[in-house]
Design a protein around this motif. Structure first.
Motif, PDB file in Angstrom:
ATOM      1  N   PHE A   1       0.857  -1.190   0.000  1.00 45.90           N
ATOM      2  CA  PHE A   1       0.000   0.000   0.000  1.00 45.90           C
ATOM      3  C   PHE A   1       0.889   1.234   0.000  1.00 45.90           C
ATOM      4  CE2 PHE A   1      -2.453   3.493   1.751  1.00 45.90           C
ATOM      5  CZ  PHE A   1      -3.601   3.411   0.971  1.00 45.90           C
ATOM      6  N   ILE A   2       0.667   2.104  -0.983  1.00 45.64           N
ATOM      7  CA  ILE A   2       1.450   3.340  -1.054  1.00 45.64           C
ATOM      8  C   ILE A   2       0.575   4.486  -0.577  1.00 45.64           C
ATOM      9  CG2 ILE A   2       2.639   4.955  -2.580  1.00 45.64           C
ATOM     10  CD1 ILE A   2       3.111   2.452  -4.427  1.00 45.64           C
ATOM     11  N   PHE A   3       1.020   5.110   0.497  1.00 47.05           N
ATOM     12  CA  PHE A   3       0.320   6.278   1.024  1.00 47.05           C
ATOM     13  C   PHE A   3       1.076   7.494   0.494  1.00 47.05           C
ATOM     14  CE2 PHE A   3      -1.006   9.260   4.392  1.00 47.05           C
ATOM     15  CZ  PHE A   3      -2.361   8.977   4.460  1.00 47.05           C
ATOM     16  N   ASP A   4       0.482   8.126  -0.521  1.00 42.30           N
ATOM     17  CA  ASP A   4       1.166   9.161  -1.294  1.00 42.30           C
ATOM     18  C   ASP A   4       0.857  10.537  -0.706  1.00 42.30           C
ATOM     19  OD1 ASP A   4       2.366  10.627  -3.296  1.00 42.30           O
ATOM     20  OD2 ASP A   4       0.961  10.062  -4.880  1.00 42.30           O
TER      21      ASP A   4
ATOM     22  N   PRO B   1       1.006  13.215  -8.477  1.00 42.05           N
ATOM     23  CA  PRO B   1       1.023  12.027  -7.612  1.00 42.05           C
ATOM     24  C   PRO B   1       2.240  11.176  -7.941  1.00 42.05           C
ATOM     25  CG  PRO B   1      -0.597  11.761  -9.367  1.00 42.05           C
ATOM     26  CD  PRO B   1      -0.087  13.172  -9.453  1.00 42.05           C
ATOM     27  N   VAL B   2       2.664  10.381  -6.979  1.00 43.14           N
ATOM     28  CA  VAL B   2       3.794   9.487  -7.194  1.00 43.14           C
ATOM     29  C   VAL B   2       3.292   8.136  -7.695  1.00 43.14           C
ATOM     30  CG1 VAL B   2       5.547   8.181  -5.941  1.00 43.14           C
ATOM     31  CG2 VAL B   2       5.387  10.658  -5.667  1.00 43.14           C
ATOM     32  N   LYS B   3       2.119   7.734  -7.191  1.00 39.05           N
ATOM     33  CA  LYS B   3       1.540   6.494  -7.713  1.00 39.05           C
ATOM     34  C   LYS B   3       0.506   6.868  -8.778  1.00 39.05           C
ATOM     35  CE  LYS B   3      -1.839   6.099  -3.969  1.00 39.05           C
ATOM     36  NZ  LYS B   3      -2.415   5.241  -2.916  1.00 39.05           N
TER      37      LYS B   3
ATOM     38  N   TYR C   1       5.105   5.262  -9.681  1.00 36.49           N
ATOM     39  CA  TYR C   1       4.719   3.872  -9.438  1.00 36.49           C
ATOM     40  C   TYR C   1       3.469   3.496 -10.231  1.00 36.49           C
ATOM     41  CZ  TYR C   1       3.041  -0.327  -7.126  1.00 36.49           C
ATOM     42  OH  TYR C   1       2.603  -1.601  -6.880  1.00 36.49           O
TER      43      TYR C   1
END
Lengths: 410, 371
Positions: A144-147, B122-124, B294
């Protein structure tokens, strides 16, 4: 015991033993999670851990483990092995060492327990994103990526909405990973404990405003472990309550962290983990006490955004606006406030090749501190846990020259 | 004139080109990332200019950036502080890596070129909320530009701009494809100049000029009768045109790349129906990612393998800027994907200068002989 030995002993912080016990129990819990049927999540040091605690998931911190690797001087060897695997020697030494430990079950305490899931919050750097991708491929577990969008000049409305939405995505991710409903009542309690723990940690750090200071930043580096790993638990609250009592008692009894505090200094960036003792003795020999640092205060610097009665909503902003996720000008403001608050005579900056978000911009911060407060500063370069990168003689020369400047001013 | 002199000139003396272009009164906005929504800048009436950080002396930048900063960030900052980039009317910083993130702060605090903005993308890119956020950030950028440049960016001008960019990118892709089919119909150095030039030159000129380039190349036969080894470059930016000639001399030929100053610049067409900003966001979501973003844990490795197969690549040269963390982290796994496909690869780490030509030739020769 000799007089000097007794004198040194009286300065020792008694809570150290308790801390070691708690951390040992915590790692035993984590290492036996399979047997006890608990899930393990690996999480970044700046990540929102509270929902994990509320879901009874054991959070494990590769970065805390990195610090252990550094303190036990195993970093150089592990980093070298990472280079053999193709990882550039210019990369973060925490990441390099951790990646290798996974593959060889090596490092202190026989390696970390395998994760059931990975929680990566990029509020501290972009490195953790790449590091956790590597671990997600290696362990083949959900990531899980919390951006948390970077706040160059404030917290944009677009970011506010995006981060808040991700909190719901996070809780849904946990429900799926744990196969149970998210417990909002438990979350409230964890949120309250988290805020309480952070307040207590800030108060512990604040005791260093006293002259002489009852603690150094090197002590803070050690006692930091619980506010990172067990934030949101009663254990952390109890521990910091007793640590705060001890610090206040030391102040009342006139027990100082170093024997003869003449000069007070501020530390910037992560510790040089394999040289903590050397540095603390080096500065103490100059009668200089590093009373505060920008690093350990990062785990309570967002209290102004936190609302314990509305924890999940407020943590969106709290986690996004942490020290490493803000612009250099805002960092300068915080550093200047610390210079004043702790009344320091000099600024020690660790230019950390392992951490670009912390280190790039330091020259601008250094100039601002010199211009605005007129205090000397020194920069020491290293990779935080790759001891091969550290030149003791160069650091020594710089520190001696820096202390000479401070003494002449004084 | 030689076939591609105009591109070579703009690529090698950008300052002269831009100073000339500015005589028409056009504002020039600099950028250094393939996630810069040039379409919006162009629709605002400004000229988007990719900076390559070619400065080799960095005395001024060294006062702001430690020695472990990549040559791109250092070169661009040096250009700004030394006055060499004085022709810029502003700078745009999309969020990518940790270094550029801090470079943006340093730029904001130490220079004054007029327009400045961060585009905190955003990065993702793999969730609905990230997509929505991307859209909102691009809308904000549009408003920032309107305010900063004192213009109105209508949907109509945006759509025209998108058409322009679709054509330019489509042409660059067509040139790459022609080269992949018949390597040798133009040199790698020419392709480099054409792509680099396309990030520098007047876009209206390119609209006319790039189709002409395609015409001259279509149906052309490579002069060489010796079979060359098909090579792909993978990395961030390549600002070393000489490298292509050395590869060619060593018996190889570049047929494709995964570079932000290469295929990542032109891949992906922007939809022309519906909301133009949403369409621009959509391209970023679908396009091959930069390693600072990502999409999935294996998206770059998977695309690399796909590219290898599609373009019958026999060997890969990883061309990595020293101190580029996102690419350095991906290198071992990307190499692993190639190993699995039995595709040989080599790593060339570049600081600001290339290694000596002789040394480089030996390395490339050794590599191409393995293929």
């Amino acid at each position: 015991m000799t007089d000097a030995g007794a004198e040194k002993n009286s300065r020792k912080i008694k809570s150290v033993g308790k801390m070691k016990e708690i951390m040992t129990a915590y790692y035993i819990d984590a290492k036996t999670a399979r047997e006890t049927g608990k899930k393990v999540a690996w999480i970044t040091s700046g990540g929102p851990v509270e929902p994990l605690i509320a879901m009874d998931v054991i959070p494990v911190y590769p970065e805390n483990y990195g610090a252990m690797i550094g303190a036990s001087k195993m970093g150089g060897d592990l980093c070298e092995r990472a280079e053999e695997l193709g990882y550039s020697g210019d990369l973060c030494s925490y990441a390099r060492a951790d990646i290798v430990c996974s593959m060889v079950d090596g490092g202190p305490i026989g390696g970390l327990p395998k994760p059931d899931m990975l929680i990566c919050c990029n509020n501290i750097c972009g490195t953790v994103l790449k590091w956790y991708e590597i671990q997600a491929r290696y362990y083949n577990v959900p990531l899980f990526i919390f951006d948390t969008p970077f706040c160059h000049t404030g917290y944009a409305v677009e970011a506010r909405k995006y981060v808040r939405t991700q909190i719901d995505e996070y809780t849904r991710f946990l429900e799926k990973a744990c196969n149970k409903r998210f417990d909002h009542d438990r979350m409230k309690e964890v949120g309250r404990l988290s805020v309480e723990g952070q307040h207590l940690w800030q108060e512990v750090l604040d005791t260093a405003m006293n002259r002489p200071s009852p603690m150094t930043c090197f002590d803070a580096f050690f006692h930091l472990a619980l506010i990172v790993t067990l934030r949101g638990t009663q254990i952390a609250v109890d521990y910091y309550t007793s640590l705060l009592e001890e610090m206040r008692q030391r102040v009342a009894d006139g027990i100082s962290a170093i024997p003869n505090e003449q000069y007070r200094l501020l530390w910037d960036n992560l510790p040089i983990w394999y040289r903590v003792k050397w540095l603390s003795e080096k500065f103490a020999a100059h009668d200089a006490c590093l009373v505060a640092d920008t690093y350990t205060s990062a785990w309570c610097g967002q209290l102004k955004y936190m609302d314990e009665d509305n924890f999940l909503d407020s943590m969106a902003e709290g986690y996004t606006r942490i020290y490493l996720n803000i612009g250099v000008d805002e960092m300068i403001k915080i550093v200047l406030e610390m210079v004043d608050k702790y009344d320091v005579d000099g600024f020690v900056m660790h230019s950390n090749r392992s951490c670009k978000p912390y280190s790039l911009g330091q020259y601008d911060i250094q100039r601002a501190v010199q211009n605005e407060r007129g205090i000397p500063s020194v920069m020491i370069e290293s990779h935080m846990i790759d001891e091969r990168s550290f030149s003791e003689s160069q650091a020594e020369t710089r520190i001696d020259a820096f202390m000479e400047m401070i003494k002449q001013k004084g | 004139m030689e076939r591609f002199d105009d591109f070579h000139e703009a690529a090698s003396d950008t300052e002269a080109y831009i100073r000339n272009l500015k005589e028409s009164g056009r504002k020039v906005l600099g950028y250094m990332c393939s996630y810069t929504p040039e379409e919006i800048i162009y629709a605002a009436g400004a000229h988007p200019l990719r900076l390559f950080g070619a400065e080799t002396n960095s005395a001024l930048a060294d006062a702001h950036l430690q020695s472990y900063t990549c040559s791109l960030a250092r070169g661009v900052l040096e250009g700004a502080l030394s006055g060499k980039l004085n022709y810029l009317d502003g700078m745009v910083f999309p969020h990518t890596c940790d270094t550029v993130q801090r470079l943006s702060d340093i730029w904001r605090l130490n220079t004054d070129f007029g327009f400045f903005t961060d585009i905190v993308l955003p990065v993702k890119l793999d969730t609905e909320s990230a997509k929505e956020y991307m859209n909102n950030v691009l809308c904000k950028f549009r408003r920032d530009l309107e305010k900063g440049m004192g213009v109105t960016v209508t949907d109509e001008t945006l759509k025209e701009s998108i058409e322009t960019y679709n054509t330019i990118r489509g042409c660059l892709k067509a040139i790459y494809e022609l080269r992949s089919e018949e390597p040798g119909i133009l040199t790698g150095g020419d392709v480099h100049a054409i792509v680099k030039g396309s990030m520098i030159m007047d876009r209206k000129y390119l609209l006319k000029r790039l189709p002409e380039v395609i015409e001259t190349l279509r149906g052309a036969k490579a002069p060489s009768d010796t079979e060359k080894k098909r090579v792909a470059l993978v990395g961030s930016i390549c600002n070393h045109p000489d490298i292509y000639a050395i590869i060619e001399q060593s018996g190889g030929v570049v047929v494709w790349d995964d570079l932000c100053t290469g295929s990542r610049y032109f891949e992906g067409e922007i939809g022309t129906d519906g909301d133009p900003i949403a369409a621009i966001a959509d391209r970023y979501i679908k396009r091959q990612i930069c390693p600072a973003k990502y999409m999935s844990t294996t998206s770059r490795g998977d695309s690399l393998v796909e590219m290898i197969r599609k373009h019958r690549v026999q060997g890969v040269i990883f061309l990595l800027l020293k101190f580029c963390d996102p690419h350095d982290f991906d290198y071992p796994y990307m190499k692993g994907f190639l190993d699995r496909e039995r595709i040989p690869s080599m790593l060339l780490e570049i600081e600001d200068h290339l290694p000596s030509e002789g040394q480089l030739l030996t390395r490339f020769e050794t590599f191409t002989h393995m293929l």
